[in-house]
Design a protein around this motif. Structure first.
Motif, PDB file in Angstrom:
ATOM      1  N   THR A  31       0.846  -1.138   0.066  1.00  0.00           N
ATOM      2  CA  THR A  31      -0.111  -0.022  -0.064  1.00  0.00           C
ATOM      3  C   THR A  31       0.779   1.108   0.067  1.00  0.00           C
ATOM      4  OG1 THR A  31      -0.393  -0.076   2.364  1.00  0.00           O
ATOM      5  CG2 THR A  31      -1.972  -1.125   1.075  1.00  0.00           C
ATOM      6  N   GLU A  32       0.292   2.336  -0.784  1.00  0.00           N
ATOM      7  CA  GLU A  32       0.989   3.497  -0.747  1.00  0.00           C
ATOM      8  C   GLU A  32       0.132   4.655  -0.826  1.00  0.00           C
ATOM      9  OE1 GLU A  32       3.237   5.744  -1.168  1.00  0.00           O
ATOM     10  OE2 GLU A  32       5.269   4.853  -1.096  1.00  0.00           O
ATOM     11  N   GLY A  33       0.652   6.045  -0.889  1.00  0.00           N
ATOM     12  CA  GLY A  33       0.020   7.065  -1.636  1.00  0.00           C
ATOM     13  C   GLY A  33      -1.542   7.433  -0.857  1.00  0.00           C
ATOM     14  N   SER A  72      -0.648   2.980  -9.864  1.00  0.00           N
ATOM     15  CA  SER A  72      -0.438   4.054  -9.399  1.00  0.00           C
ATOM     16  C   SER A  72       0.275   3.998  -7.873  1.00  0.00           C
ATOM     17  CB  SER A  72      -1.937   4.491  -9.119  1.00  0.00           C
ATOM     18  OG  SER A  72      -2.634   3.737  -8.042  1.00  0.00           O
ATOM     19  N   ASN A  73       0.848   5.306  -7.541  1.00  0.00           N
ATOM     20  CA  ASN A  73       1.876   5.239  -6.610  1.00  0.00           C
ATOM     21  C   ASN A  73       1.083   6.458  -5.537  1.00  0.00           C
ATOM     22  OD1 ASN A  73       3.745   5.394  -4.456  1.00  0.00           O
ATOM     23  ND2 ASN A  73       5.264   4.762  -5.774  1.00  0.00           N
ATOM     24  N   GLY A  74       1.865   7.411  -5.411  1.00  0.00           N
ATOM     25  CA  GLY A  74       1.349   8.614  -4.877  1.00  0.00           C
ATOM     26  C   GLY A  74       0.309   9.240  -5.315  1.00  0.00           C
ATOM     27  N   PRO A 117       7.210   8.453 -11.983  1.00  0.00           N
ATOM     28  CA  PRO A 117       6.964   9.340 -10.850  1.00  0.00           C
ATOM     29  C   PRO A 117       6.303   8.662  -9.516  1.00  0.00           C
ATOM     30  CG  PRO A 117       6.375  10.246 -12.860  1.00  0.00           C
ATOM     31  CD  PRO A 117       6.787   9.006 -13.153  1.00  0.00           C
ATOM     32  N   ASN A 118       6.861   9.027  -8.310  1.00  0.00           N
ATOM     33  CA  ASN A 118       6.589   8.491  -7.057  1.00  0.00           C
ATOM     34  C   ASN A 118       5.721   8.951  -6.133  1.00  0.00           C
ATOM     35  OD1 ASN A 118       7.141   7.513  -4.161  1.00  0.00           O
ATOM     36  ND2 ASN A 118       8.198   5.803  -5.315  1.00  0.00           N
ATOM     37  N   ASP A 119       5.884  10.314  -5.874  1.00  0.00           N
ATOM     38  CA  ASP A 119       4.988  11.106  -5.098  1.00  0.00           C
ATOM     39  C   ASP A 119       4.844  12.573  -5.389  1.00  0.00           C
ATOM     40  OD1 ASP A 119       3.615  11.135  -2.664  1.00  0.00           O
ATOM     41  OD2 ASP A 119       5.003  10.673  -1.334  1.00  0.00           O
ATOM     42  N   LEU A 120       4.078  13.155  -4.784  1.00  0.00           N
ATOM     43  CA  LEU A 120       3.684  14.566  -5.305  1.00  0.00           C
ATOM     44  C   LEU A 120       2.829  15.387  -4.519  1.00  0.00           C
ATOM     45  CD1 LEU A 120       0.985  14.115  -8.330  1.00  0.00           C
ATOM     46  CD2 LEU A 120       1.039  12.688  -6.068  1.00  0.00           C
ATOM     47  N   PRO A 175      14.999  10.439  -4.824  1.00  0.00           N
ATOM     48  CA  PRO A 175      14.158  11.053  -4.368  1.00  0.00           C
ATOM     49  C   PRO A 175      12.541  10.516  -4.055  1.00  0.00           C
ATOM     50  CG  PRO A 175      14.233  11.994  -6.108  1.00  0.00           C
ATOM     51  CD  PRO A 175      15.407  10.937  -6.227  1.00  0.00           C
ATOM     52  N   ASN A 176      11.933  10.432  -2.754  1.00  0.00           N
ATOM     53  CA  ASN A 176      10.850  10.001  -2.712  1.00  0.00           C
ATOM     54  C   ASN A 176       9.468  10.712  -2.003  1.00  0.00           C
ATOM     55  OD1 ASN A 176       8.985   7.723  -2.066  1.00  0.00           O
ATOM     56  ND2 ASN A 176      10.646   6.204  -1.938  1.00  0.00           N
ATOM     57  N   GLY A 177       9.390  10.635  -0.779  1.00  0.00           N
ATOM     58  CA  GLY A 177       8.008  11.498  -0.359  1.00  0.00           C
ATOM     59  C   GLY A 177       8.649  12.879  -0.166  1.00  0.00           C
ATOM     60  N   PRO A 229      13.287   6.638   4.801  1.00  0.00           N
ATOM     61  CA  PRO A 229      12.172   7.530   4.730  1.00  0.00           C
ATOM     62  C   PRO A 229      11.345   7.235   3.197  1.00  0.00           C
ATOM     63  CG  PRO A 229      13.969   8.916   4.422  1.00  0.00           C
ATOM     64  CD  PRO A 229      14.460   7.424   4.448  1.00  0.00           C
ATOM     65  N   ASP A 230      10.070   7.227   3.270  1.00  0.00           N
ATOM     66  CA  ASP A 230       9.347   7.114   2.107  1.00  0.00           C
ATOM     67  C   ASP A 230       8.330   8.435   2.148  1.00  0.00           C
ATOM     68  OD1 ASP A 230       7.719   6.653  -0.187  1.00  0.00           O
ATOM     69  OD2 ASP A 230       7.732   4.434   0.357  1.00  0.00           O
ATOM     70  N   GLY A 231       6.948   8.136   2.442  1.00  0.00           N
ATOM     71  CA  GLY A 231       6.286   9.267   2.551  1.00  0.00           C
ATOM     72  C   GLY A 231       6.402  10.067   3.948  1.00  0.00           C
TER      73      GLY A 231
HETATM   74 MG    MG Z   1       6.762   6.933  -1.997  1.00  0.00          MG
END
Ligand code: MG
Length: 302
Positions: A31-33, A72-74, A117-120, A175-177, A229-231
């Motif tokens: 799970t994510e985003g 989908s991710n973020g 693209p991962n997070d926004l 780069p992530n969150g 660290p992620d989000g």
């Molecule tokens: Mg992420």
């Protein structure tokens, strides 16, 4: 019983000692985003390898929101209340309009495809900021395996009103969150590159954010001592809440670790939500968790 790990007396003001960490959904792959929609009292989140997006409400629990999520991710909510999503599949950023149609906001940089693209996040001026590590093209688990076309994993900014993405940070490994401080004067970005490069520290870095998205004064804000660290999210008082391998770590605006909420699965991302903004939603490996906290989202209406 919820397990807290206090590192600083200030932590006590941010939690409710009796609040229970509740697993409100499980059986997912990764799970994510998470993103909260106040108007609908609804949480959306991604189950990336399962190629679907999920919805949670207090009344109905978890149900499928999109069967075909294009990996989908973020996810985030823009100032107009629209869903904006990072997709590993088409390797871009897509906005879902109020009528349900979808607009591609970004898919290329310099004529070449983005990584995944991962997070926004969306600034109040309408600019969209997103990270572009390679996780979604490393294998067929969370997207479609491919060689990167970009020279690195960058952080991009899309100008208000749209246009080509501009690479604003180019020296991270992965780069992530990312999140803004409540006054939007500081941008925080998580480095999760230790997954590829053992030399990459599990750092959350801070940048001063000036007009037109100019970043200055890069510095290390904090290091995560379990995992990477992620989000990340700031609360209304500027404390930073970060995902980590052992739970959620809470840092004061000066970077001091105040304490942890321990979670039994590796945490990928978090967001504030609920009717009064004081529920922390936690996406963690196969599950979704929720806990009441004495804090609220930075953008929660006062
Ligand atoms: Mg992420």
């Amino acid at each position: 019983m919820t397990v807290y790990e206090q590192r600083d007396p200030r932590f006590r003001a941010l939690i409710h000692a009796n609040a229970q960490l509740r697993q409100i959904g499980t059986g997912f792959e990764w799970t994510e985003g998470p993103v909260w929609f106040p108007a609908a009292q609804m949480l959306l989140f991604s189950d990336i390898p399962a190629h679907r997006m999920m919805r949670w409400t207090a009344e109905t629990g978890c149900s499928i929101f999109r069967e075909d999520s294009d990996y989908s991710n973020g996810n985030t909510r823009d100032p107009q209340g629209r869903l904006v999503t990072c997709h590993h599949g088409m390797r871009g950023v897509v906005r879902t309009e109020h009528d349900g149609s979808r607009s591609i906001l970004a898919s290329h940089h310099g004529g070449k495809r983005l990584n995944s693209p991962n997070d926004l996040i969306v600034h109040s001026d309408g600019s969209v900021w997103f990270t572009d590590p390679t996780y979604g093209i490393l294998s067929n688990l969370e997207g479609y395996k491919a060689d990167p076309e970009q020279e690195g994993s960058f952080v991009y900014r899309l100008p208000p009103g749209g246009g080509a993405p501009r690479a604003v940070i180019t020296d991270f490994v992965q780069p992530n969150g990312l999140c803004f401080s409540p006054d939007e004067k500081v941008l925080y970005v998580a480095e999760s590159g230790g997954s590829q490069d053992p030399e990459a520290p599990p750092a959350i870095r801070a940048f001063d954010l000036g007009p037109d998205g100019v970043l200055t004064n890069r510095r290390d804000f904090a290091l995560i001592d379990r995992g990477r660290p992620d989000g990340i999210r700031c609360d209304a008082n500027g404390n930073l809440w970060s995902s980590a391998a052992d739970g959620v770590h809470v840092f004061a605006p000066d970077g001091v670790l105040l304490g942890k909420i321990l979670v039994p699965e590796v945490v990928s991302n978090i967001c504030f939500g609920g009717a009064r903004g004081n529920r922390l939603f936690i996406t963690a490996t196969t599950s979704l968790y929720q806990i009441a906290v004495n804090a609220a989202a930075a953008d929660w209406p006062a």
